[in-house]
Write a protein that holds these residues in place. Structure first.
Motif, PDB file in Angstrom:
ATOM      1  N   GLU B 121       1.005  -1.217  -0.022  1.00 38.91           N
ATOM      2  CA  GLU B 121       0.128   0.109  -0.122  1.00 38.91           C
ATOM      3  C   GLU B 121       0.960   1.182   0.056  1.00 38.91           C
ATOM      4  O   GLU B 121       1.691   1.469   0.893  1.00 38.91           O
ATOM      5  CB  GLU B 121      -0.840  -0.038   1.345  1.00 38.91           C
ATOM      6  N   SER B 123       0.129   4.538   0.480  1.00 41.75           N
ATOM      7  CA  SER B 123      -0.178   5.460   1.224  1.00 41.75           C
ATOM      8  C   SER B 123       0.626   5.450   2.531  1.00 41.75           C
ATOM      9  O   SER B 123       0.949   4.302   2.999  1.00 41.75           O
ATOM     10  CB  SER B 123      -1.773   5.437   1.568  1.00 41.75           C
ATOM     11  N   ASN B 124       0.784   6.663   2.955  1.00 48.85           N
ATOM     12  CA  ASN B 124       1.697   6.751   4.405  1.00 48.85           C
ATOM     13  C   ASN B 124       0.742   6.615   5.729  1.00 48.85           C
ATOM     14  O   ASN B 124       1.236   6.835   6.659  1.00 48.85           O
ATOM     15  CB  ASN B 124       2.189   8.153   4.304  1.00 48.85           C
ATOM     16  N   VAL B 125      -0.641   6.420   5.342  1.00 48.65           N
ATOM     17  CA  VAL B 125      -1.404   6.199   6.617  1.00 48.65           C
ATOM     18  C   VAL B 125      -1.789   4.887   6.886  1.00 48.65           C
ATOM     19  O   VAL B 125      -2.441   4.443   7.744  1.00 48.65           O
ATOM     20  CB  VAL B 125      -2.233   7.246   6.660  1.00 48.65           C
ATOM     21  N   LYS B 126      -1.451   4.005   5.827  1.00 47.38           N
ATOM     22  CA  LYS B 126      -1.737   2.401   5.847  1.00 47.38           C
ATOM     23  C   LYS B 126      -0.597   1.405   5.754  1.00 47.38           C
ATOM     24  O   LYS B 126       0.289   1.948   5.170  1.00 47.38           O
ATOM     25  CB  LYS B 126      -2.738   2.211   5.054  1.00 47.38           C
ATOM     26  N   GLU B 127      -0.429   0.467   6.442  1.00 47.51           N
ATOM     27  CA  GLU B 127       0.596  -0.364   6.431  1.00 47.51           C
ATOM     28  C   GLU B 127       0.001  -1.666   5.890  1.00 47.51           C
ATOM     29  O   GLU B 127      -0.271  -2.394   6.749  1.00 47.51           O
ATOM     30  CB  GLU B 127       1.373  -0.614   7.527  1.00 47.51           C
ATOM     31  N   MET B 128       0.147  -2.007   4.559  1.00 46.70           N
ATOM     32  CA  MET B 128      -0.737  -3.388   3.897  1.00 46.70           C
ATOM     33  C   MET B 128       0.371  -3.773   2.736  1.00 46.70           C
ATOM     34  O   MET B 128       0.761  -3.058   2.141  1.00 46.70           O
ATOM     35  CB  MET B 128      -1.696  -2.818   3.636  1.00 46.70           C
ATOM     36  N   PRO B 172      -1.395   1.675  11.836  1.00 47.71           N
ATOM     37  CA  PRO B 172      -1.809   2.430  12.879  1.00 47.71           C
ATOM     38  C   PRO B 172      -3.265   1.841  13.674  1.00 47.71           C
ATOM     39  O   PRO B 172      -3.392   2.043  14.568  1.00 47.71           O
ATOM     40  CB  PRO B 172      -2.148   3.644  12.444  1.00 47.71           C
ATOM     41  N   ASP B 173      -3.952   0.986  12.466  1.00 42.92           N
ATOM     42  CA  ASP B 173      -5.161   0.585  13.163  1.00 42.92           C
ATOM     43  C   ASP B 173      -5.142  -0.801  13.738  1.00 42.92           C
ATOM     44  O   ASP B 173      -6.075  -1.358  14.198  1.00 42.92           O
ATOM     45  CB  ASP B 173      -6.194   0.655  11.821  1.00 42.92           C
ATOM     46  N   GLY B 191       0.363  -0.545  16.412  1.00 48.94           N
ATOM     47  CA  GLY B 191       1.051  -0.002  15.557  1.00 48.94           C
ATOM     48  C   GLY B 191       1.010   1.520  15.493  1.00 48.94           C
ATOM     49  O   GLY B 191      -0.025   2.012  16.472  1.00 48.94           O
ATOM     50  N   TYR B 193       1.829   5.602  13.340  1.00 47.23           N
ATOM     51  CA  TYR B 193       2.243   6.145  12.019  1.00 47.23           C
ATOM     52  C   TYR B 193       3.850   6.074  11.720  1.00 47.23           C
ATOM     53  O   TYR B 193       4.286   6.497  10.895  1.00 47.23           O
ATOM     54  CB  TYR B 193       1.626   7.639  12.012  1.00 47.23           C
ATOM     55  N   ARG B 195       5.609   3.671  12.224  1.00 44.01           N
ATOM     56  CA  ARG B 195       6.029   2.180  12.035  1.00 44.01           C
ATOM     57  C   ARG B 195       6.450   1.649  13.224  1.00 44.01           C
ATOM     58  O   ARG B 195       7.334   0.415  13.071  1.00 44.01           O
ATOM     59  CB  ARG B 195       6.833   2.010  10.803  1.00 44.01           C
TER      60      ARG B 195
END
Lengths: 165, 274
Positions: B121, B123-128, B172-173, B191, B193, B195
């Protein structure tokens, strides 16, 4: 023909951004090459073309990233709206304006993505995101503007004579 | 804003919201599946091509040999740490079971499905990460994903026919019920932002030291117990605070995932309120 080239380019950038580019972190964030490309496109080739290419970029990114389809497209809308500032000619020289607009576009892009995440039930830390994600991402994206803008300007032979750098 | 731009904004907004709604409802799943399946070879190739440059940037100032050696040692270290944690856990479990002879072993032999990571992913707001296994291979939403060494990676979040998006523990979620192996102190690993992983809800009285191993506790039913998450890298405690501030270093190299294992034999529970 120009939109075919644009479609191929945005598809490649979407694939690149969701694979190779994620291996590189600067200031703890990934660069948003699609955002930089679309903003540069709007600045170099004009708002009219950007209005077609931006949804293409949003769609391409939406298909290849982990967010719901449509999220990236929605987050890219402010970019086109901000490009209208160019018409007001507040700053002389499109390049400087591009750097300024990428900072604002990044802020708008990340905020919209966060709103979508919040609406879809995820926990969002607004202030934490601003300092750790939005500000560094805006700086990193701004650093990408010179090469992307320059390459696009060099590739736009048809417009180069009409509009200086 | 000119009227032309206004019309364009409304049109694109309407299209984006429609796509969002359809995507959330799963209507566009087959289409998304086809597009990502078509593009996965290109994404794989781009990742492989960029690896040397990514290595250079991250290991700047080091030689290639040192970088490779470091990678090999890290993998070996991760495997050995996971093995040690597993053996310790078995020992503790054996002791508990010997005291509670009537307790039956409820976990069957674990089954894994190997998968390749081909996208992340951006985006800088999700880690997938995206893996090349999906519903057709038996992957279901909520299934737990680990590294080849056995340390925790995350959970399958969105599963399509031929691929799935896995939410990493650094997202983060993300929140994982966890415990410190040495003291059995329990908390939640979350988690952020930045990391980084933090272990929350650890009371000031809990015994935690740097280097302690952190495992999944199994509480909540989302993750099976005993999977290694990482090691405690920093502990901060303040008498004014109710909980300790504990930072956990994930054992898995989450930024360089290539192959992962999906734990197909574990069905996560969706607990309802009491």
């Amino acid at each position: 023909m120009r939109y075919v080239i644009a479609a191929i380019l945005v598809l490649f950038v979407a694939a690149f951004q969701t694979s190779a580019l994620t291996s590189f972190r600067v200031l703890g964030v990934h660069a948003n090459l699609m955002l930089v490309l679309l903003l540069s496109w709007a600045m170099v080739r004009g708002l009219e073309e950007a209005m077609v290419v931006a949804p293409m970029g949003g769609l391409a990114l939406g298909f290849l990233d982990g967010q719901p389809l449509g999220a990236a497209m929605l987050a890219l809308i402010p970019l086109v709206l901000l490009t209208e500032i160019r018409e007001a000619r507040i700053i002389q020289g499109d390049f400087l304006l591009a750097v300024l607009l990428i900072l604002l576009s990044t802020l708008a892009y990340e905020t919209i993505i966060l709103i979508i995440l919040r609406v879809t039930g995820e926990t969002v830390q607004w202030w934490g995101t601003l300092s750790r994600v939005v500000v560094p991402a805006a700086i990193v994206n701004a650093l990408l503007v010179p090469p992307v803008y320059g390459l696009l300007w060099l590739g736009s032979r048809d417009l180069r004579r009409a509009r200086p750098l | 804003m000119s009227s032309r731009t206004g019309v364009w904004t409304l049109a694109v907004m309407a299209l984006a919201v429609l796509l969002l709604a359809l995507s959330r409802a799963g209507v566009l799943g087959p289409l998304e599946n086809v597009v990502l399946t078509v593009f996965s070879p290109l994404q794989n190739a781009l990742t492989r091509i960029s690896e040397p440059a990514a290595d250079f940037v991250s290991d700047i100032g080091r030689t290639d040999q040192l970088s490779d050696e470091n990678q090999a040692l890290r993998s070996e270290n991760e495997r050995l740490n996971a093995e040690v944690a597993r053996l310790r856990e078995n020992e503790i479990r054996l002791q508990q079971l010997s005291q509670l002879l009537q307790v039956k072993e409820t976990n069957p032999e674990q089954q894994f499905l190997a998968a390749n990571v081909f996208a992340r992913e951006p985006s800088n707001v999700k880690e997938m990460v995206a893996i090349d296994r999906g519903k057709r291979d038996g992957v279901r939403e909520g299934m737990v994903v680990v590294t080849e060494g056995g340390s925790l990676v995350g959970r399958a979040a969105s599963v399509y026919d031929d691929y799935a998006w896995v939410t990493l523990i650094t997202d983060p979620d993300s929140a994982v019920s966890a415990m410190v192996q040495e003291s059995r102190a329990q908390g939640v690993v979350s988690g952020s932002y930045s990391r980084r992983l933090t272990m929350e809800f650890l009371r000031q009285a809990a015994v935690v030291h740097e280097g302690d191993v952190v495992l999944t506790s199994g509480i909540g039913g989302g993750f099976p117990p005993g999977i290694i998450i990482g090691r405690v890298s920093a502990v901060e405690s303040s008498p004014q605070e109710v909980f300790k501030d504990v930072t956990v270093e994930p054992l898995a190299s989450l930024s360089r995932l290539e192959t992962v294992l999906v734990l197909t034999s574990f069905a996560p529970l969706e607990l309802q309120g009491p």
